[in-house]
Scaffold this motif. Sequence first.
Motif, PDB file in Angstrom:
ATOM      1  N   LEU A  46       0.816  -1.207   0.000  1.00 43.39           N
ATOM      2  CA  LEU A  46       0.000   0.000   0.000  1.00 43.39           C
ATOM      3  C   LEU A  46       0.852   1.260   0.000  1.00 43.39           C
ATOM      4  CD1 LEU A  46      -2.589  -1.105   2.699  1.00 43.39           C
ATOM      5  CD2 LEU A  46      -2.870  -1.193   0.215  1.00 43.39           C
ATOM      6  N   SER A  47       0.299   2.312  -0.593  1.00 43.50           N
ATOM      7  CA  SER A  47       0.918   3.629  -0.508  1.00 43.50           C
ATOM      8  C   SER A  47       0.690   4.201   0.889  1.00 43.50           C
ATOM      9  CB  SER A  47       0.308   4.564  -1.548  1.00 43.50           C
ATOM     10  OG  SER A  47      -1.058   4.797  -1.239  1.00 43.50           O
ATOM     11  N   GLN A  48       1.345   5.277   1.210  1.00 42.76           N
ATOM     12  CA  GLN A  48       1.140   5.917   2.506  1.00 42.76           C
ATOM     13  C   GLN A  48      -0.282   6.460   2.631  1.00 42.76           C
ATOM     14  OE1 GLN A  48       4.176   8.744   3.562  1.00 42.76           O
ATOM     15  NE2 GLN A  48       5.853   7.377   2.979  1.00 42.76           N
ATOM     16  N   ASN A  49      -0.850   6.890   1.525  1.00 39.71           N
ATOM     17  CA  ASN A  49      -2.222   7.375   1.516  1.00 39.71           C
ATOM     18  C   ASN A  49      -3.171   6.187   1.379  1.00 39.71           C
ATOM     19  OD1 ASN A  49      -4.687   8.586   1.157  1.00 39.71           O
ATOM     20  ND2 ASN A  49      -4.146   9.649  -0.741  1.00 39.71           N
ATOM     21  N   LYS A  50      -3.786   5.792   2.482  1.00 43.64           N
ATOM     22  CA  LYS A  50      -4.676   4.629   2.482  1.00 43.64           C
ATOM     23  C   LYS A  50      -6.147   5.027   2.423  1.00 43.64           C
ATOM     24  CE  LYS A  50      -1.398   1.752   5.049  1.00 43.64           C
ATOM     25  NZ  LYS A  50      -0.322   2.749   5.008  1.00 43.64           N
ATOM     26  N   SER A  51      -6.429   6.293   2.152  1.00 39.20           N
ATOM     27  CA  SER A  51      -7.813   6.766   2.193  1.00 39.20           C
ATOM     28  C   SER A  51      -8.684   6.101   1.133  1.00 39.20           C
ATOM     29  CB  SER A  51      -7.857   8.292   2.025  1.00 39.20           C
ATOM     30  OG  SER A  51      -7.321   8.684   0.771  1.00 39.20           O
ATOM     31  N   PHE A  52      -8.107   5.834  -0.055  1.00 31.18           N
ATOM     32  CA  PHE A  52      -8.910   5.222  -1.122  1.00 31.18           C
ATOM     33  C   PHE A  52      -9.233   3.767  -0.791  1.00 31.18           C
ATOM     34  CE2 PHE A  52      -6.518   8.645  -3.209  1.00 31.18           C
ATOM     35  CZ  PHE A  52      -7.574   9.374  -3.737  1.00 31.18           C
ATOM     36  N   LEU A  53      -8.276   3.056  -0.209  1.00 29.27           N
ATOM     37  CA  LEU A  53      -8.541   1.683   0.224  1.00 29.27           C
ATOM     38  C   LEU A  53      -9.590   1.667   1.328  1.00 29.27           C
ATOM     39  CD1 LEU A  53      -8.073  -1.349   0.394  1.00 29.27           C
ATOM     40  CD2 LEU A  53      -6.129  -0.885   1.906  1.00 29.27           C
ATOM     41  N   LYS A  54      -9.475   2.564   2.282  1.00 30.16           N
ATOM     42  CA  LYS A  54     -10.431   2.605   3.380  1.00 30.16           C
ATOM     43  C   LYS A  54     -11.838   2.916   2.875  1.00 30.16           C
ATOM     44  CE  LYS A  54      -7.164   3.806   7.060  1.00 30.16           C
ATOM     45  NZ  LYS A  54      -7.375   2.549   7.816  1.00 30.16           N
ATOM     46  N   HIS A  55     -11.928   3.791   1.884  1.00 31.45           N
ATOM     47  CA  HIS A  55     -13.239   4.104   1.294  1.00 31.45           C
ATOM     48  C   HIS A  55     -13.825   2.864   0.634  1.00 31.45           C
ATOM     49  CE1 HIS A  55     -16.097   5.659  -1.710  1.00 31.45           C
ATOM     50  NE2 HIS A  55     -16.291   6.639  -0.851  1.00 31.45           N
ATOM     51  N   PHE A  56     -12.976   2.145  -0.133  1.00 31.82           N
ATOM     52  CA  PHE A  56     -13.450   0.925  -0.785  1.00 31.82           C
ATOM     53  C   PHE A  56     -13.850  -0.120   0.252  1.00 31.82           C
ATOM     54  CE2 PHE A  56     -12.703  -3.385  -2.299  1.00 31.82           C
ATOM     55  CZ  PHE A  56     -13.487  -3.414  -3.441  1.00 31.82           C
ATOM     56  N   ALA A  57     -13.002  -0.320   1.261  1.00 33.70           N
ATOM     57  CA  ALA A  57     -13.279  -1.337   2.278  1.00 33.70           C
ATOM     58  C   ALA A  57     -14.562  -1.017   3.041  1.00 33.70           C
ATOM     59  CB  ALA A  57     -12.098  -1.454   3.243  1.00 33.70           C
ATOM     60  N   SER A  58     -14.802   0.265   3.307  1.00 30.86           N
ATOM     61  CA  SER A  58     -16.013   0.675   4.010  1.00 30.86           C
ATOM     62  C   SER A  58     -17.254   0.382   3.165  1.00 30.86           C
ATOM     63  CB  SER A  58     -15.939   2.161   4.343  1.00 30.86           C
ATOM     64  OG  SER A  58     -17.128   2.598   4.957  1.00 30.86           O
ATOM     65  N   LYS A  59     -17.189   0.699   1.875  1.00 32.80           N
ATOM     66  CA  LYS A  59     -18.323   0.411   0.997  1.00 32.80           C
ATOM     67  C   LYS A  59     -18.532  -1.094   0.859  1.00 32.80           C
ATOM     68  CE  LYS A  59     -20.295   1.345  -3.543  1.00 32.80           C
ATOM     69  NZ  LYS A  59     -20.149   2.010  -4.880  1.00 32.80           N
ATOM     70  N   PHE A  60     -17.429  -1.829   0.726  1.00 34.04           N
ATOM     71  CA  PHE A  60     -17.508  -3.285   0.620  1.00 34.04           C
ATOM     72  C   PHE A  60     -18.186  -3.873   1.857  1.00 34.04           C
ATOM     73  CE2 PHE A  60     -16.042  -7.624   0.974  1.00 34.04           C
ATOM     74  CZ  PHE A  60     -16.016  -8.083  -0.333  1.00 34.04           C
ATOM     75  N   ASP A  61     -17.772  -3.411   3.027  1.00 33.18           N
ATOM     76  CA  ASP A  61     -18.339  -3.910   4.268  1.00 33.18           C
ATOM     77  C   ASP A  61     -19.832  -3.583   4.360  1.00 33.18           C
ATOM     78  OD1 ASP A  61     -17.842  -5.101   7.006  1.00 33.18           O
ATOM     79  OD2 ASP A  61     -18.646  -3.139   7.591  1.00 33.18           O
ATOM     80  N   SER A  62     -20.211  -2.398   3.891  1.00 33.89           N
ATOM     81  CA  SER A  62     -21.614  -2.003   3.910  1.00 33.89           C
ATOM     82  C   SER A  62     -22.454  -2.891   3.000  1.00 33.89           C
ATOM     83  CB  SER A  62     -21.748  -0.540   3.480  1.00 33.89           C
ATOM     84  OG  SER A  62     -23.092  -0.141   3.465  1.00 33.89           O
ATOM     85  N   VAL A  63     -21.944  -3.180   1.805  1.00 31.76           N
ATOM     86  CA  VAL A  63     -22.668  -4.048   0.866  1.00 31.76           C
ATOM     87  C   VAL A  63     -22.820  -5.452   1.437  1.00 31.76           C
ATOM     88  CG1 VAL A  63     -22.572  -5.138  -1.408  1.00 31.76           C
ATOM     89  CG2 VAL A  63     -21.990  -2.719  -1.167  1.00 31.76           C
TER      90      VAL A  63
END
Length: 414
Positions: A46-63
């Motif tokens: 991962l890059s130092q900026n993990k915000s995009f992964l966290k956004h994806f993981a949050s949406k994935f978890d919601s679905v």
Amino acid sequence: MRTYFNIFYRFLFIISALWGAGFAQPQKVPVETYSFINYKADTLHLSQNKSFLKHFASKFDSVVSHNTGNINIVHIGGSHVQAGTFPNTVRQEFLRAYPYLKAGRGMLFPYAAAPKCNNPIDYRTRSTGRFGLVRNVHKEHAKPLGVTGIAVYTLDSISEIRIVHRDSLTKFNTTKITLLGFADDATDCIPILRIDSVDFLPSAILPEKRQFVYQNINVTDSFAFSLITKDSNTFTISGFLLENENPGITYHSIGVNGASVDAFLRCPHFEEEIPLLSPDMVIFGLGINDASEADYNSDIFKEKYLALANQFKKANPHCFFIFITNNDSYKKVGKKYQVNKNALVVRQVMYELAEEIGGAVFDQFEIMGGLHSMEKWRLEKLAQNDRLHFTKAGYELIGKLLFNAIIGEIIVNH
């Protein structure tokens, strides 16, 4: 020498996967083990900026947790993707883990309608009439190309293309099909959709977008499009988008044999058609063909990759990107094979790209075992004799490893 995970472990995995919509924690899948493979590298760097992964993981978890909404994953590449086994393995593992989240099949293309064009393994393409083929690997295109990077066009006045689903593990229900295509004369040809001997006209025709939309249908196995043209006109098809109303996960695979990054940038309608895919995650498997070019330049390669990624970002600014490094490979020089060391410089660029745009690297090169590892894969029948492509077993193994890497990061970041 290889060993296998315990059958009981597999049983527990299946039970946990079927637990239900309230079970949000994904599970890794067991894989065969080989002494020369670096399993410790099976992760997303991962890059130092993990915000995009966290956004994806949050949406994935919601679905997954609430059984609402959709996740769209786009896997784009060259022959590794067109062959189908690699992306279909990842698709299968997602749907095995969450069988209650089976959204539409996504984008597919009738490769085998054209002569000598190989088709992905999870569906068959049958056709009557003659078709020409246009691919983005050529600098000049007989027909304008879009998001799939490839097209077929009619050479006869009467023709048909049929798609037959052949993957019994992941059958899809389709209630809407969008045909991406156009006639030379916009008024000449209206494709007729045929399902079980019943014909359907499009419910919407969008000539400015080169789309024919068919709704209120029910496809579970196969469908066909009948094409009738006149006055030497042709009709061009660049893909079928299969959707339904179900919440869940759609895994689009877009592959063109021999494609480089630049090949997709040459498609005039690529960017405008990306929104059809609603990308939440893009998995880039491009680079192996770029590295084979005699005039390969890392700076130009990086610049073009950024341009391609930015086209997806315009469709979804929160999109998460994964770059798959080149596999170790050889090129034939005379009668001998020599290892292609450009894999190392391409790999470095991908780490730089991931850092710049907040993405991740799936280091296939390191997982394989680094330089010269392709020969070990070949001897174990995981790679083909051309020392460039994998066998079915090899693609399945890489697919499972990629799934595990993605799931591993979702567990940590959801």
